[in-house]
Design an enzyme around this catalytic site. Structure first.
Site, PDB file in Angstrom:
ATOM      1  CG  ASP A  13      -1.861  -1.193   0.896  1.00  0.00           C
ATOM      2  OD1 ASP A  13      -2.835  -1.635  -0.093  1.00  0.00           O
ATOM      3  OD2 ASP A  13      -2.432  -1.828   2.400  1.00  0.00           O
ATOM      4  CE  LYS A  35      -4.518  -5.996   0.306  1.00  0.00           C
ATOM      5  NZ  LYS A  35      -5.124  -4.776   0.214  1.00  0.00           N
ATOM      6  CG  ASP A  61      -8.511  -6.201  -1.840  1.00  0.00           C
ATOM      7  OD1 ASP A  61      -9.092  -5.789  -2.458  1.00  0.00           O
ATOM      8  OD2 ASP A  61      -7.221  -4.993  -1.129  1.00  0.00           O
ATOM      9  CE  LYS A  63     -11.705  -4.840   0.347  1.00  0.00           C
ATOM     10  NZ  LYS A  63      -9.884  -3.584   0.475  1.00  0.00           N
ATOM     11  CG  LEU A  64     -14.479  -4.155  -8.130  1.00  0.00           C
ATOM     12  CD1 LEU A  64     -14.475  -4.007  -9.885  1.00  0.00           C
ATOM     13  CD2 LEU A  64     -13.674  -3.009  -8.497  1.00  0.00           C
ATOM     14  CG  HIS A  65     -20.690  -2.715  -3.147  1.00  0.00           C
ATOM     15  ND1 HIS A  65     -20.448  -2.128  -1.302  1.00  0.00           N
ATOM     16  CD2 HIS A  65     -21.456  -2.859  -3.173  1.00  0.00           C
ATOM     17  CE1 HIS A  65     -21.529  -2.149  -1.360  1.00  0.00           C
ATOM     18  NE2 HIS A  65     -22.282  -3.028  -1.964  1.00  0.00           N
ATOM     19  CG  ASP A  66     -21.390   0.400  -9.577  1.00  0.00           C
ATOM     20  OD1 ASP A  66     -23.230   1.134  -9.723  1.00  0.00           O
ATOM     21  OD2 ASP A  66     -20.732   1.817  -9.647  1.00  0.00           O
ATOM     22  CB  ILE A  67     -25.873  -1.611 -10.254  1.00  0.00           C
ATOM     23  CG1 ILE A  67     -24.645  -0.877 -11.916  1.00  0.00           C
ATOM     24  CG2 ILE A  67     -26.504  -0.794  -9.914  1.00  0.00           C
ATOM     25  CD1 ILE A  67     -25.861  -0.264 -12.570  1.00  0.00           C
ATOM     26  CB  THR A  70     -21.387  -0.960 -12.787  1.00  0.00           C
ATOM     27  OG1 THR A  70     -22.183   0.246 -13.819  1.00  0.00           O
ATOM     28  CG2 THR A  70     -20.120   0.425 -12.366  1.00  0.00           C
ATOM     29  CB  THR A 124     -10.380  -6.804   9.281  1.00  0.00           C
ATOM     30  OG1 THR A 124      -9.459  -6.162   8.214  1.00  0.00           O
ATOM     31  CG2 THR A 124     -10.298  -8.690   8.812  1.00  0.00           C
ATOM     32  NE  ARG A 185      -1.632  -4.817  12.305  1.00  0.00           N
ATOM     33  CZ  ARG A 185      -1.790  -4.361  10.895  1.00  0.00           C
ATOM     34  NH1 ARG A 185      -1.800  -5.151  11.118  1.00  0.00           N
ATOM     35  NH2 ARG A 185      -1.992  -2.937  10.316  1.00  0.00           N
ATOM     36  CD  GLN A 194      -6.883  -4.194   9.798  1.00  0.00           C
ATOM     37  OE1 GLN A 194      -8.078  -4.376   9.535  1.00  0.00           O
ATOM     38  NE2 GLN A 194      -6.057  -4.597   8.457  1.00  0.00           N
ATOM     39  NE  ARG A 215      -1.481  -0.022   8.301  1.00  0.00           N
ATOM     40  CZ  ARG A 215      -2.735  -0.043   8.659  1.00  0.00           C
ATOM     41  NH1 ARG A 215      -2.835   1.522   8.780  1.00  0.00           N
ATOM     42  NH2 ARG A 215      -4.025  -0.664   8.708  1.00  0.00           N
TER      43      ARG A 215
HETATM   44  O1  LIG Z   1      -9.611  -7.185   0.541  1.00  0.00           O
HETATM   45  C1  LIG Z   1      -8.083  -6.774   1.965  1.00  0.00           C
HETATM   46  O2  LIG Z   1      -7.370  -7.039   0.990  1.00  0.00           O
HETATM   47  C2  LIG Z   1      -8.649  -6.595   3.061  1.00  0.00           C
HETATM   48  C3  LIG Z   1     -10.185  -6.762   3.985  1.00  0.00           C
HETATM   49  C4  LIG Z   1     -10.173  -6.390   5.044  1.00  0.00           C
HETATM   50  O3  LIG Z   1     -11.186  -6.321   5.794  1.00  0.00           O
HETATM   51  N1  LIG Z   1      -9.704  -6.010   6.018  1.00  0.00           N
HETATM   52  C5  LIG Z   1      -7.955  -5.174   5.308  1.00  0.00           C
HETATM   53  O4  LIG Z   1      -6.988  -4.451   5.915  1.00  0.00           O
HETATM   54  N2  LIG Z   1      -7.729  -5.598   3.689  1.00  0.00           N
HETATM   55  C6  LIG Z   1      -6.416  -5.247   3.440  1.00  0.00           C
HETATM   56  O5  LIG Z   1      -5.548  -5.684   4.093  1.00  0.00           O
HETATM   57  C7  LIG Z   1      -4.449  -5.385   3.484  1.00  0.00           C
HETATM   58  C8  LIG Z   1      -4.149  -5.003   5.517  1.00  0.00           C
HETATM   59  O6  LIG Z   1      -2.912  -4.313   5.994  1.00  0.00           O
HETATM   60  P1  LIG Z   1      -2.636  -3.830   6.630  1.00  0.00           P
HETATM   61  O7  LIG Z   1      -2.958  -3.442   7.970  1.00  0.00           O
HETATM   62  O8  LIG Z   1      -1.584  -3.154   7.156  1.00  0.00           O
HETATM   63  O9  LIG Z   1      -1.589  -5.044   7.422  1.00  0.00           O
HETATM   64  C9  LIG Z   1      -4.726  -3.664   3.323  1.00  0.00           C
HETATM   65  O10 LIG Z   1      -4.663  -3.187   2.458  1.00  0.00           O
HETATM   66  C10 LIG Z   1      -6.605  -3.149   3.445  1.00  0.00           C
HETATM   67  O11 LIG Z   1      -6.733  -3.226   2.281  1.00  0.00           O
END
Ligand SMILES: O=C(O)c1cc(=O)[nH]c(=O)n1[C@@H]1O[C@H](COP(=O)(O)O)[C@@H](O)[C@H]1O
Length: 241
Positions: A13, A35, A61, A63-67, A70, A124, A185, A194, A215
């Site tokens: 990220d 990812k 990742d 995370k698409l969410h629409d009709i 789309t 999460t 973690r 989280q 992270r």
């Molecule tokens: O879809 C995901 O990957 C995701 C879903 C979820 O419920 N929680 C979640 O943290 N993620 C992803 O998992 C990664 C977690 O990152 P850290 O919290 O830095 O370990 C991030 O890129 C979030 O976008």
């Protein structure tokens, strides 16, 4: 019955292509996949995603969410990147999920491996209180199992959930669905935003197919050593199923 090991995905990220490339290179032999999500894709674009996908197995990742139309069309537009895993939100409902699965089947007909479709259940970062704030009066466990059953029935290959829900999902759905688990973690690390967390070993013990770690790896002084320590923790847990 075969021995089953949980695999490690590093969440890269960052808005910087150079940073993501550095991490992908350093982590190449340490993680099983990378990812790329909203931050990297919006900041760097799909060509940058494609370049990194050539280096390592990719979980895209978005995370698409629409009709339904789309989301299905959006997924179709992403298929040339050929990631291993892609995400949509379970909350989009059964028609959205079924159309998404159909579009992937169609795009990859006759080819060996199509991207697997994951439905994100309850993020999460949410707990019972945050669910209540959006009008859902259920525990995260109840909501994840409810959404998970619906999403798999509608055609998702797997689910994104926290490690706390793995046992209940396996009881409800068996070993078939691929369970991808963020909110990881290592002991002693910062929880950040989280809420439903577990250590790598706990998630592996519970039966995660993949764990997603961002992270704790990318903010470590030595990301490769942090990833190796997580792999060591995962390798120490052997499950048969
Ligand atoms: O879809 C995901 O990957 C995701 C879903 C979820 O419920 N929680 C979640 O943290 N993620 C992803 O998992 C990664 C977690 O990152 P850290 O919290 O830095 O370990 C991030 O890129 C979030 O976008």
């Amino acid at each position: 019955m075969s021995v089953h090991h949980t695999r490690l995905i590093a969440a890269l990220d960052t808005p910087s292509y150079e940073q993501a490339l550095t991490w992908a290179t350093e982590l190449e032999s340490k993680v099983d996949a990378i990812k790329l999500g909203l931050e990297f894709t919006y900041a760097c674009g799909l060509d940058a995603v494609r370049n990194l996908a050539a280096k390592q197995e990719l979980f895209l990742d978005l995370k698409l969410h629409d009709i339904p139309n789309t989301v299905a069309s959006g997924l179709k537009a992403l298929t040339p990147i050929h990631p291993s895993l892609m995400t949509i939100h379970a909350l989009g409902g059964p028609e959205m999920i079924a159309r998404s699965r159909a579009v992937l089947e169609e795009a990859f007909e006759g080819k060996t491996a199509r991207p697997r479709l994951l439905a994100v259940t309850v993020l999460t970062s949410m707990n019972e209180e945050s669910l209540s704030a959006i009008g859902i009066n259920a525990t995260p466990l109840e909501e994840v199992v409810r959404l998970g059953k619906m999403a798999i029935k509608a055609g998702a290959d797997g689910l994104v959930c926290s490690a706390h829900e793995i046992t209940a999902l396996r009881d409800a759905l068996g070993d078939g669905p691929e369970l991808v688990v963020p909110g990881i973690r290592p002991a002693g690390s910062s929880t950040d935003d989280q809420k439903r967390i577990m250590t790598p070993a706990q998630a592996a013990q519970a039966g995660a197919d993949w764990i997603v770690v961002g992270r704790p790896i990318t903010r470590a002084e030595n990301p490769a050593a942090a990833a190796q320590a997580i792999q060591d923790e995962l390798q120490a847990v052997t499950r048969c199923r």
